[in-house]
Design an enzyme around this catalytic site. Structure first.
Site, PDB file in Angstrom:
ATOM      1  N   SER A   1      90.938  99.785 169.961  1.00 26.56           N
ATOM      2  CA  SER A   1      90.776  98.911 168.562  1.00 26.56           C
ATOM      3  C   SER A   1      90.730  97.692 168.616  1.00 26.56           C
ATOM      4  CB  SER A   1      90.528  99.926 167.683  1.00 26.56           C
ATOM      5  OG  SER A   1      90.134 101.551 167.471  1.00 26.56           O
TER       6      SER A   1
ATOM      7  N   HIS B   1      85.368  99.704 174.174  1.00 23.23           N
ATOM      8  CA  HIS B   1      85.071 100.064 172.888  1.00 23.23           C
ATOM      9  C   HIS B   1      83.897 100.897 172.578  1.00 23.23           C
ATOM     10  CE1 HIS B   1      86.367  98.634 168.579  1.00 23.23           C
ATOM     11  NE2 HIS B   1      86.656  99.627 168.127  1.00 23.23           N
TER      12      HIS B   1
ATOM     13  N   GLU C   1      81.142  98.197 172.719  1.00 25.63           N
ATOM     14  CA  GLU C   1      81.461  96.526 172.773  1.00 25.63           C
ATOM     15  C   GLU C   1      82.592  96.501 174.342  1.00 25.63           C
ATOM     16  OE1 GLU C   1      84.249  95.982 169.658  1.00 25.63           O
ATOM     17  OE2 GLU C   1      83.339  94.078 169.122  1.00 25.63           O
TER      18      GLU C   1
ATOM     19  N   ASN D   1      85.798  95.256 164.564  1.00 23.94           N
ATOM     20  CA  ASN D   1      86.693  94.970 163.747  1.00 23.94           C
ATOM     21  C   ASN D   1      86.912  93.704 162.739  1.00 23.94           C
ATOM     22  OD1 ASN D   1      87.480  97.956 163.190  1.00 23.94           O
ATOM     23  ND2 ASN D   1      88.466  98.302 165.212  1.00 23.94           N
TER      24      ASN D   1
HETATM   25  N1  LIG Z   1      89.039 107.259 165.707  1.00 21.62           N
HETATM   26  C1  LIG Z   1      88.378 105.815 166.139  1.00 21.62           C
HETATM   27  O1  LIG Z   1      87.547 106.333 164.710  1.00 21.62           O
HETATM   28  C2  LIG Z   1      88.048 104.740 167.147  1.00 21.62           C
HETATM   29  C3  LIG Z   1      86.916 104.229 167.118  1.00 21.62           C
HETATM   30  C4  LIG Z   1      86.939 103.306 168.061  1.00 21.62           C
HETATM   31  C5  LIG Z   1      87.980 103.244 169.163  1.00 21.62           C
HETATM   32  N2  LIG Z   1      89.402 104.189 169.237  1.00 21.62           N
HETATM   33  C6  LIG Z   1      90.695 104.136 170.039  1.00 21.62           C
HETATM   34  O2  LIG Z   1      90.527 105.014 170.592  1.00 21.62           O
HETATM   35  C7  LIG Z   1      91.966 105.741 170.843  1.00 21.62           C
HETATM   36  C8  LIG Z   1      92.105 106.940 170.322  1.00 21.62           C
HETATM   37  O3  LIG Z   1      91.542 106.635 169.097  1.00 21.62           O
HETATM   38  P1  LIG Z   1      91.418 108.175 168.344  1.00 21.62           P
HETATM   39  O4  LIG Z   1      91.201 108.538 167.212  1.00 21.62           O
HETATM   40  O5  LIG Z   1      91.304 109.801 169.462  1.00 21.62           O
HETATM   41  O6  LIG Z   1      92.959 109.119 168.087  1.00 21.62           O
HETATM   42  P2  LIG Z   1      93.650 110.529 168.403  1.00 21.62           P
HETATM   43  O7  LIG Z   1      94.703 110.763 167.780  1.00 21.62           O
HETATM   44  O8  LIG Z   1      92.497 111.752 167.882  1.00 21.62           O
HETATM   45  O9  LIG Z   1      93.362 111.830 169.825  1.00 21.62           O
HETATM   46  C9  LIG Z   1      95.147 110.758 170.799  1.00 21.62           C
HETATM   47  C10 LIG Z   1      94.711 111.516 172.176  1.00 21.62           C
HETATM   48  O10 LIG Z   1      96.097 111.002 173.043  1.00 21.62           O
HETATM   49  C11 LIG Z   1      97.148 111.642 173.054  1.00 21.62           C
HETATM   50  N3  LIG Z   1      97.903 110.649 174.380  1.00 21.62           N
HETATM   51  C12 LIG Z   1      98.345 110.474 173.562  1.00 21.62           C
HETATM   52  N4  LIG Z   1      99.935 110.259 174.587  1.00 21.62           N
HETATM   53  C13 LIG Z   1      98.895 110.270 175.928  1.00 21.62           C
HETATM   54  C14 LIG Z   1      99.390 110.151 177.192  1.00 21.62           C
HETATM   55  N5  LIG Z   1     100.912 109.401 176.867  1.00 21.62           N
HETATM   56  N6  LIG Z   1      98.196 110.576 178.181  1.00 21.62           N
HETATM   57  C15 LIG Z   1      97.799 111.326 177.451  1.00 21.62           C
HETATM   58  N7  LIG Z   1      97.050 111.541 176.678  1.00 21.62           N
HETATM   59  C16 LIG Z   1      97.865 111.011 175.517  1.00 21.62           C
HETATM   60  C17 LIG Z   1      97.099 112.553 171.910  1.00 21.62           C
HETATM   61  O11 LIG Z   1      97.925 113.907 172.833  1.00 21.62           O
HETATM   62  C18 LIG Z   1      95.887 112.956 171.597  1.00 21.62           C
HETATM   63  O12 LIG Z   1      95.101 114.086 171.812  1.00 21.62           O
HETATM   64  C19 LIG Z   1      92.540 104.915 170.267  1.00 21.62           C
HETATM   65  O13 LIG Z   1      93.111 103.301 171.013  1.00 21.62           O
HETATM   66  C20 LIG Z   1      91.954 104.081 169.059  1.00 21.62           C
HETATM   67  O14 LIG Z   1      92.101 102.559 168.437  1.00 21.62           O
HETATM   68  C21 LIG Z   1      89.699 104.327 167.995  1.00 21.62           C
END
Ligand SMILES: NC(=O)c1ccc[n+]([C@@H]2O[C@H](COP(=O)([O-])OP(=O)(O)OC[C@H]3O[C@@H](n4cnc5c(N)ncnc54)[C@H](O)[C@@H]3O)[C@@H](O)[C@H]2O)c1
Length: 297
Positions: free
Chosen positions: A118, A139, A151, A189
């Site tokens: 993000s 994204h 995005e 963002n």
């Molecule tokens: N949640 C949102 O609304 C949103 C929206 C757009 C983008 N994002 C981006 O998406 C990404 C994930 O966000 P999320 O909300 O799904 O997070 P989340 O915390 O729900 O999930 C992250 C997952 O990554 C896993 N993980 C951590 N280290 C790892 C590794 N080395 N190898 C494999 N898996 C690993 C964790 O175990 C976890 O299951 C982030 O970069 C975030 O900025 C999130």
């Protein structure tokens, strides 16, 4: 392109795996946590069933989608043969840099490496690989199966060819891709977070209450959700960290996070995930109740 690997099976990773699998791609879903992988498969199954109930996909499409997904905890094994890797692991710079260093070693030279970050610079992530031309931002928005936008963020060295491949691929997933350049906050963002910050400032300065601010934006600007409710949904800690990225990245005080937001995060009031933010959340209830702290007498 036929085989895709998705790294991280949390909120975003399971949605990304879902849309690729539903559209006929073989998906290797990778997470360090076996529990997270099992939970992700359950969520995907439930969400696909909901689509079948609504009549937007057939039972056969659901079955094929499930069959297209394999889960694995070993990254090297999981990304073998992948033509595209979409990284959606926890938002942490050091973690992502390590993952991309590893991916660069494990993946074939032609594999495109995408990140769903993000807020972290695509150019910075690309700099730890020997294929900066093939690193790109993809994204997706939350919830991925529902939200249309992708995005597509070009890093400083991302080629036209790689950008076109990802734009075309996003369209094949029935999404609407929009190409942007790699500057802090990208576009989504950079515009959303200052709006949320301004809504928090309006509350902090006593211009209006929580309900009033959200109602103005919902009814006046036709936003489906007010900015304070949206901040709770995104996570106040996530909003704060993206504002820090904007503030540091541009060096412009207009992005400085509102002190109320800083206080709330420090107090552990992070929004929906902690059951407390601008609103109070009771598991199992959909009623929107303003937190006691912000209630008017
Ligand atoms: N949640 C949102 O609304 C949103 C929206 C757009 C983008 N994002 C981006 O998406 C990404 C994930 O966000 P999320 O909300 O799904 O997070 P989340 O915390 O729900 O999930 C992250 C997952 O990554 C896993 N993980 C951590 N280290 C790892 C590794 N080395 N190898 C494999 N898996 C690993 C964790 O175990 C976890 O299951 C982030 O970069 C975030 O900025 C999130």
């Amino acid at each position: 392109m036929n085989k895709v690997a998705v790294i991280g099976s949390g909120a975003m990773g399971n949605g990304i795996a879902h849309v690729f699998a539903q559209n006929g791609y073989k998906v290797s879903l990778i997470d360090i946590s076996e529990d997270a992988l099992k939970k992700a498969l359950n969520t995907i199954d439930k969400n696909l069933s909901r689509q079948v109930e609504k009549g937007t996909i057939t039972g056969d499409t659901k079955l094929k989608a499930i069959q297209n997904i394999s889960i694995v905890t070993n990254t090297e094994q999981g990304v073998k043969d992948a033509e595209l890797v979409v990284e959606a692991a926890t938002e942490n710079v050091d973690l992502k840099l390590k993952i991309f260093q590893d991916l660069d070693k494990y993946c074939s030279q032609s594999t495109i490496l995408a990140t769903n970050t993000s807020s972290i610079s695509i150019t910075r992530i690309a700099s730890v690989t020997k294929r900066a031309d093939k690193v790109i931002g993809m994204h997706f928005m939350n919830p991925v199966p529902i939200m249309k936008l992708v995005e597509v963020i070009r890093g400083y060295s991302t080629t036209d060819e790689v950008t076109k491949t990802i734009m075309d691929l996003s369209a094949k997933l029935d999404k609407v891709p929009v190409e942007v350049n790699d500057y802090p906050g990208f576009v989504a963002n950079r515009i959303l977070m200052p709006m949320i910050n301004e809504a928090i400032y309006s509350l902090y300065e006593g211009v209006a209450g929580v309900n009033e601010i959200d109602t103005v934006m919902k009814l006046g600007m036709a936003h489906p959700m007010g900015p304070l409710q949206l901040a709770d949904f995104i996570g106040l800690d996530v909003c704060l960290s993206i504002l820090h990225v904007l503030h540091e990245g541009f060096g412009n005080p207009k992005y400085a996070p509102c002190p109320l937001l800083v206080n709330m995060v420090q107090a552990g009031h992070k929004g929906v995930k902690s059951n407390a933010g601008f609103y109070k959340y009771t598991p199992g209830s959909k009623e929107l109740v303003v937190s006691e702290r912000f209630r008017k007498n």
